[in-house]
Design a protein around this motif. Structure first.
Motif, short mmCIF file in Angstrom:
data_model
loop_
_atom_site.label_atom_id
_atom_site.label_comp_id
_atom_site.label_asym_id
_atom_site.label_seq_id
_atom_site.Cartn_x
_atom_site.Cartn_y
_atom_site.Cartn_z
N VAL A 40 61.94 -2.00 6.27
CA VAL A 40 62.33 -2.60 7.55
C VAL A 40 62.54 -4.09 7.33
CG1 VAL A 40 61.65 -3.02 9.94
CG2 VAL A 40 61.02 -0.87 8.81
N VAL A 50 66.89 -2.35 17.09
CA VAL A 50 66.67 -1.82 15.74
C VAL A 50 68.00 -1.24 15.28
CG1 VAL A 50 65.40 -0.18 14.33
CG2 VAL A 50 64.31 -1.16 16.35
N TYR A 76 61.22 0.73 15.22
CA TYR A 76 62.10 1.88 14.95
C TYR A 76 61.45 3.20 15.36
CZ TYR A 76 59.54 3.60 10.87
OH TYR A 76 58.58 4.15 10.08
#
Ligand code: NIG
Ligand code: FE
Length: 398
Positions: free
Chosen positions: A17, A58, A375
């Motif tokens: 991420v 996201v 997410y």
């Protein structure tokens, strides 16, 4: 989705991420992913337009739906009502409903009508974040009609921003108006349809429904090998109601075997040792009220698992890939990394596409953004959180 293996189980901790991220893209291709500030500094002297998304989002690679039957006319709501009252999918088909009913209505529909129906369905797919969608023919079941469906899919592909990957499923069932055996029908397709599909570049993929009421393993093998000699990629609808499709897919070197609701342990091991992608179709399990494909076992055995919506008028009328992925994930205990992989790069692999499904330099600039910072909200909301921003080949389409 970068740096993840094509096959086997995955933990969420393996997902990379990037916080406060930016995506640099040019001519529909990703040039770089990194921290937004660093990228702004690095590209400040070049002529890049900067688009700052102020709200929390996201970003993910655009989803890939590797299995649909979106080119049809009519409705099978009456079949569905019968199924709910205990009549089986096979019984309905043998009484003249089922796939044959859709074939009759699709044959009668004009090009314009079929094109409009397909556009409305693929537009909904794109709105739901699907930037690449496979679409099968299979509701005409004669050489002329199947070519027509593939042509319509091709023209909608040129017209709409979503990428459509067509697949010839003329071997869906033997049509009721063909006089002769299953073998004779397939032989006719080998002679009268496949060379034309190849020559006119109508599709690069050939699929067959291997099951009771459709085609048996020996004739399917002969058909697929003939298609392979012509240079097609192969796909098998297998192991939905009877076994044999998975080992057939492995023997002929298919790109994927799709359904797998009743696959046995030995066949799972065969698949895991092969390059064939296992495509689960939870939408068909939901539509028919049947068990799900054993996705957890497939991943633990080391298979490459993709998930498709199977959106079709009969067994899978819902057509929401993300909802279905979340439901399969909940029942089969699939990590979020496994679920997201199954509808991004692993699904792309099932379609033999190595240029999408990962946010990475050199890949297509197909990306979607969901509201929020975490997410995990996406699959936690079980498909009801929809992307609010969508880019296809670098162009913002929503
Ligand atoms: O994937 N299994 C065969 N074909 C489709 C169903 C098509 C239909 O019922 O119209 C499927 O489930
Ligand atoms: Fe299907």
């Amino acid at each position: 989705m970068d740096k993840l293996p094509l096959k086997g189980s995955l933990k969420d901790a393996q997902l990379e991420v990037v916080e406060e991220a930016g995506i640099v893209h040019q001519d529909g291709i990703i040039l770089e992913i990194g921290r937004f500030k660093d990228l702004c500094a690095k590209y400040s002297s070049s002529n890049f337009a900067i688009q700052l998304i102020e709200s929390d989002v996201v970003a993910l690679p655009g989803f890939v739906d590797p299995h649909t039957h979106l080119c049809w006319a009519g409705s099978r709501a009456n079949d569905y009502s019968l199924r709910l009252q205990g009549v089986s999918y096979a019984e309905i088909a043998s009484q003249g409903g089922g796939i044959w009913d859709t074939v009759t209505k699709t044959r009668m529909a004009s090009d314009k009508e079929l094109g409009e129906l397909l556009i409305s369905r693929v537009s909904r797919q794109l709105k739901n974040g699907i930037t690449t969608c496979e679409v099968k023919s299979g509701y005409a079941l004669n050489p002329e009609g199947e070519s027509r469906l593939l042509e319509i899919i091709g023209s909608v592909n040129r017209e709409c921003p979503i990428d459509l990957v067509s697949t010839c499923l003329a071997a869906h069932i033997k049509p009721k108006d063909f006089e002769g055996s299953q073998e004779a029908y397939l032989q006719m397709l080998i002679e009268e349809l496949l060379p034309k599909v190849k020559k006119s570049k109508l599709s690069r993929r050939i699929d067959i429904f291997v099951d009771e009421g459709a085609f048996g393993v020996p004739e399917a093998e002969n058909y697929l090998l003939a298609a392979k000699r012509l240079g097609f990629d192969l796909v098998v609808h297998g192991e939905q109601f009877t076994s044999g499709g998975a080992s057939l897919a492995v023997r002929v070197g298919a790109k994927s075997v799709d359904h797998l609701e009743m696959i046995a342990t030995e066949a799972i091991a065969l698949l895991a040792a092969s390059e064939v992608v296992a495509v689960a179709l939870p939408g068909a399990s939901i539509g028919l009220g049947c068990a799900f494909a054993p996705a957890r076992k497939l991943l633990d055995a080391g298979c490459c698992l993709a998930i498709g919506s199977d959106w079709n008028p009969g067994s899978a009328p819902m057509g929401d890939l993300l909802v279905q992925t979340a439901i399969l994930g909940a029942f089969e205990k699939l990590s979020m990394a496994e679920q997201l992989s199954a509808i991004t790069f692993r699904a792309a692999h099932a379609l033999n596409l190595a240029d999408r499904g990962i946010l990475k330099k050199g890949y297509l600039a197909d990306f979607i953004a969901f509201p929020g910072r975490n997410y995990k909200e996406i699959l936690y909301q079980q498909g009801m959180l929809k992307p609010n921003l969508i880019w296809k080949r670098g162009r913002q389409v929503s």
